[in-house]
Write an enzyme that holds these catalytic residues in place. Structure first.
Site, PDB file in Angstrom:
ATOM      1  N   ARG A  35       0.821  -1.216   0.000  1.00 16.17           N
ATOM      2  CA  ARG A  35       0.000   0.000   0.000  1.00 16.17           C
ATOM      3  C   ARG A  35       0.860   1.274   0.000  1.00 16.17           C
ATOM      4  O   ARG A  35       0.424   2.306  -0.527  1.00 16.17           O
ATOM      5  CB  ARG A  35      -0.930  -0.002   1.213  1.00 16.17           C
ATOM      6  N   LYS A 197     -18.606 -17.802   2.515  1.00 12.57           N
ATOM      7  CA  LYS A 197     -20.065 -17.697   2.616  1.00 12.57           C
ATOM      8  C   LYS A 197     -20.710 -17.023   1.422  1.00 12.57           C
ATOM      9  O   LYS A 197     -20.236 -15.989   0.959  1.00 12.57           O
ATOM     10  CB  LYS A 197     -20.418 -16.890   3.864  1.00 12.57           C
ATOM     11  N   GLY A 353      -9.408  -9.587   0.107  1.00 14.38           N
ATOM     12  CA  GLY A 353      -8.312  -9.999   0.987  1.00 14.38           C
ATOM     13  C   GLY A 353      -7.741 -11.374   0.695  1.00 14.38           C
ATOM     14  O   GLY A 353      -6.535 -11.520   0.524  1.00 14.38           O
ATOM     15  N   GLY A 376     -12.943  -4.389   1.190  1.00 12.77           N
ATOM     16  CA  GLY A 376     -14.334  -3.943   1.339  1.00 12.77           C
ATOM     17  C   GLY A 376     -14.739  -2.957   0.261  1.00 12.77           C
ATOM     18  O   GLY A 376     -15.845  -3.021  -0.282  1.00 12.77           O
TER      19      GLY A 376
HETATM   20  P1  AMP Z   1     -14.097 -15.013   2.344  1.00  8.71           P
HETATM   21  O1  AMP Z   1     -13.497 -14.180   3.432  1.00  8.71           O
HETATM   22  O2  AMP Z   1     -15.588 -15.148   2.444  1.00  8.71           O
HETATM   23  O3  AMP Z   1     -13.616 -14.646   0.970  1.00  8.71           O
HETATM   24  O4  AMP Z   1     -13.596 -16.504   2.627  1.00  8.71           O
HETATM   25  C1  AMP Z   1     -12.241 -16.848   2.579  1.00  8.71           C
HETATM   26  C2  AMP Z   1     -12.028 -18.053   3.453  1.00  8.71           C
HETATM   27  O5  AMP Z   1     -12.861 -19.108   3.019  1.00  8.71           O
HETATM   28  C3  AMP Z   1     -10.625 -18.564   3.416  1.00  8.71           C
HETATM   29  O6  AMP Z   1     -10.029 -18.377   4.657  1.00  8.71           O
HETATM   30  C4  AMP Z   1     -10.783 -20.049   3.090  1.00  8.71           C
HETATM   31  O7  AMP Z   1     -10.000 -20.877   3.900  1.00  8.71           O
HETATM   32  C5  AMP Z   1     -12.244 -20.313   3.377  1.00  8.71           C
HETATM   33  N1  AMP Z   1     -12.756 -21.431   2.592  1.00  8.71           N
HETATM   34  C6  AMP Z   1     -12.591 -21.629   1.282  1.00  8.71           C
HETATM   35  N2  AMP Z   1     -13.160 -22.788   0.898  1.00  8.71           N
HETATM   36  C7  AMP Z   1     -13.689 -23.356   1.996  1.00  8.71           C
HETATM   37  C8  AMP Z   1     -14.405 -24.570   2.243  1.00  8.71           C
HETATM   38  N3  AMP Z   1     -14.663 -25.424   1.260  1.00  8.71           N
HETATM   39  N4  AMP Z   1     -14.801 -24.810   3.508  1.00  8.71           N
HETATM   40  C9  AMP Z   1     -14.534 -23.940   4.487  1.00  8.71           C
HETATM   41  N5  AMP Z   1     -13.868 -22.776   4.327  1.00  8.71           N
HETATM   42  C10 AMP Z   1     -13.440 -22.474   3.088  1.00  8.71           C
END
Ligand code: AMP
Length: 395
Positions: A35, A197, A353, A376
């Site tokens: 950054r 999610k 991120g 974000g």
């Molecule tokens: P996000 O912050 O929503 O982009 O999610 C990123 C996180 O999702 C990372 O830390 C990954 O380890 C986790 N992740 C990715 N695939 C899976 C999965 N199949 N089951 C559980 N966690 C996951």
């Protein structure tokens, strides 16, 4: 879109909102200079014109004044990256700062203390913004990471510079990159949406669904879709209250002729651990007691095929738990496919991120077209929202 390249800053004192919210280790050493490096072209342009700069930023989430979050810790790193001495002032507004600004000469750089030591920053206090504005003749916003916040230094301050405000080069290139993906894109366009999610990405999917040709869905969020379609997902991550929503998205995609690519196979594990037993299995046939933690080899082949056939690629979110060696392959192969497509002339934007962490881990950050500095802020732009930091410059 007016940027610092549209002005000459000779004899101008320029207040620049930068995003120096960088990670520090336990010895307060900066562990990632991205950054700071990203703000250098804007700072250099103003100094080379014969102006001076007053840099202001936040660092972390302090509750009031707290030495742990002082910007004094980053001074040596900023000096090293900019290749110049900087003057650090242990406050953001008040007498000390005003005197330092009065004495600032062309070619010099002032760095103010963490703006969030003052609660007025986050509430967008007009009086506080006015005090910051009084320090300079011109306002530049180059902080994409906080452009989605209506804070005093990111948005409110711009009102004090009706004619003397513009975008920094970093913020401008972030906006251009997102525009290249969503608006002025070269088809076929593929968006890769992964991560934990579906609930955190739903607004992005809804906004892009009629703008892209393909959406590759991976990571934990894929299992909500697979379950909604009647698949067995064992103990995989799922949001049961979003099953109908997943079906709505699939229907909307069909109506728009947007192809949604869900995982065909997965690497399933009997525990959320790098020491777990693992097996390859169809994504809709995962037995109880097992959870999908990465996409499988057939999915990797399919994803690579779609990516290599794309001219514009957006990547937000990993394909699996790439932080663990056993479950990194889907994310790694996806990254490699994006690199190959980029080499063939595609435009690729990586943001959010965890995807940024992944391209850094796999050492491919400089082999994609653009890596965003905002998590974000980027998500909100992809959701189609107007960002206060951008609107304040445009109005
Ligand atoms: P996000 O912050 O929503 O982009 O999610 C990123 C996180 O999702 C990372 O830390 C990954 O380890 C986790 N992740 C990715 N695939 C899976 C999965 N199949 N089951 C559980 N966690 C996951």
């Amino acid at each position: 879109m007016k940027t610092v390249n549209n002005y000459n800053f000779k004899d101008q004192k320029v207040v620049i909102r930068v995003d120096f919210n960088v990670p520090l280790d336990e010895n307060f050493l900066v562990t990632d200079v991205t950054r700071i490096t990203a703000a250098k072209p804007t700072i250099d342009k103003i100094l080379n014109d014969g102006g001076s700069v007053i840099l202001m930023s936040h660092l972390g989430r302090p509750k009031g004044k707290d030495d742990t979050y002082s910007l004094k810790h980053i001074v040596p790193t900023v000096e090293k990256v900019l290749g110049k001495k900087i003057i650090f002032i242990a406050d953001s507004v008040g007498k000390l700062v005003e005197t330092a600004s009065d004495n600032l000469k062309n070619g010099e750089i002032l760095l103010l203390e963490n703006l969030r030591f003052y609660p007025q920053e986050k509430v967008g206090d007009k009086d506080f913004a006015g005090k910051l504005a009084n320090l300079g003749d011109f306002y530049v916003n180059d902080a994409f990471g906080t452009a989605h916040r209506a804070h005093a230094s990111t948005a409110i301050i711009a009102d004090f510079f009706p004619k003397k405000k513009c975008f920094g080069l970093l913020l401008a290139s972030e906006i251009e990159s997102i525009n290249k993906v969503l608006n002025n894109n070269v088809k076929p366009v593929t968006a890769i949406i992964g991560g934990a999610k579906v609930s955190s990405k739903i607004d992005v999917i809804n906004n892009i669904i009629d703008k892209v040709d393909n959406i590759i869905i991976g990571g934990g969020m894929a299992f909500t879709f697979i379950k909604a379609k009647g698949g067995n997902i064992g103990n995989s991550l799922v949001e049961d209250d979003k099953l109908d929503l997943a079906l709505d998205i699939l229907a909307k995609a069909k109506a728009n002729k947007t192809r949604i690519h869900l995982p065909i196979d997965v690497i399933a594990a009997d525990a959320f651990s790098n020491d777990a037993n693992i097996m390859e299995i169809e994504a809709d046939d995962i037995p109880d007691g097992w959870m999908g933690l990465d996409v499988g080899p057939k999915t990797n082949v399919g994803n690579t095929f779609v990516i290599l056939g794309s001219n514009t690629i957006l990547w937000n979110g990993p394909m699996g738990v790439f932080e663990m060696k056993k479950f990194e392959n889907g994310t790694r192969e996806l990254g490699n496919a994006i690199v190959d497509a980029t080499q063939e002339g595609a435009f690729s934007l990586v943001g959010g991120g965890d995807s940024v962490a992944a391209v850094k881990k796999f050492k491919i950050a400089n082999r994609v077209s653009y890596v965003s500095t905002g998590g974000g802020a980027m998500l909100e732009m992809l959701e189609g929202k107007k960002l206060p930091g951008i609107e304040a410059i445009l109005k």
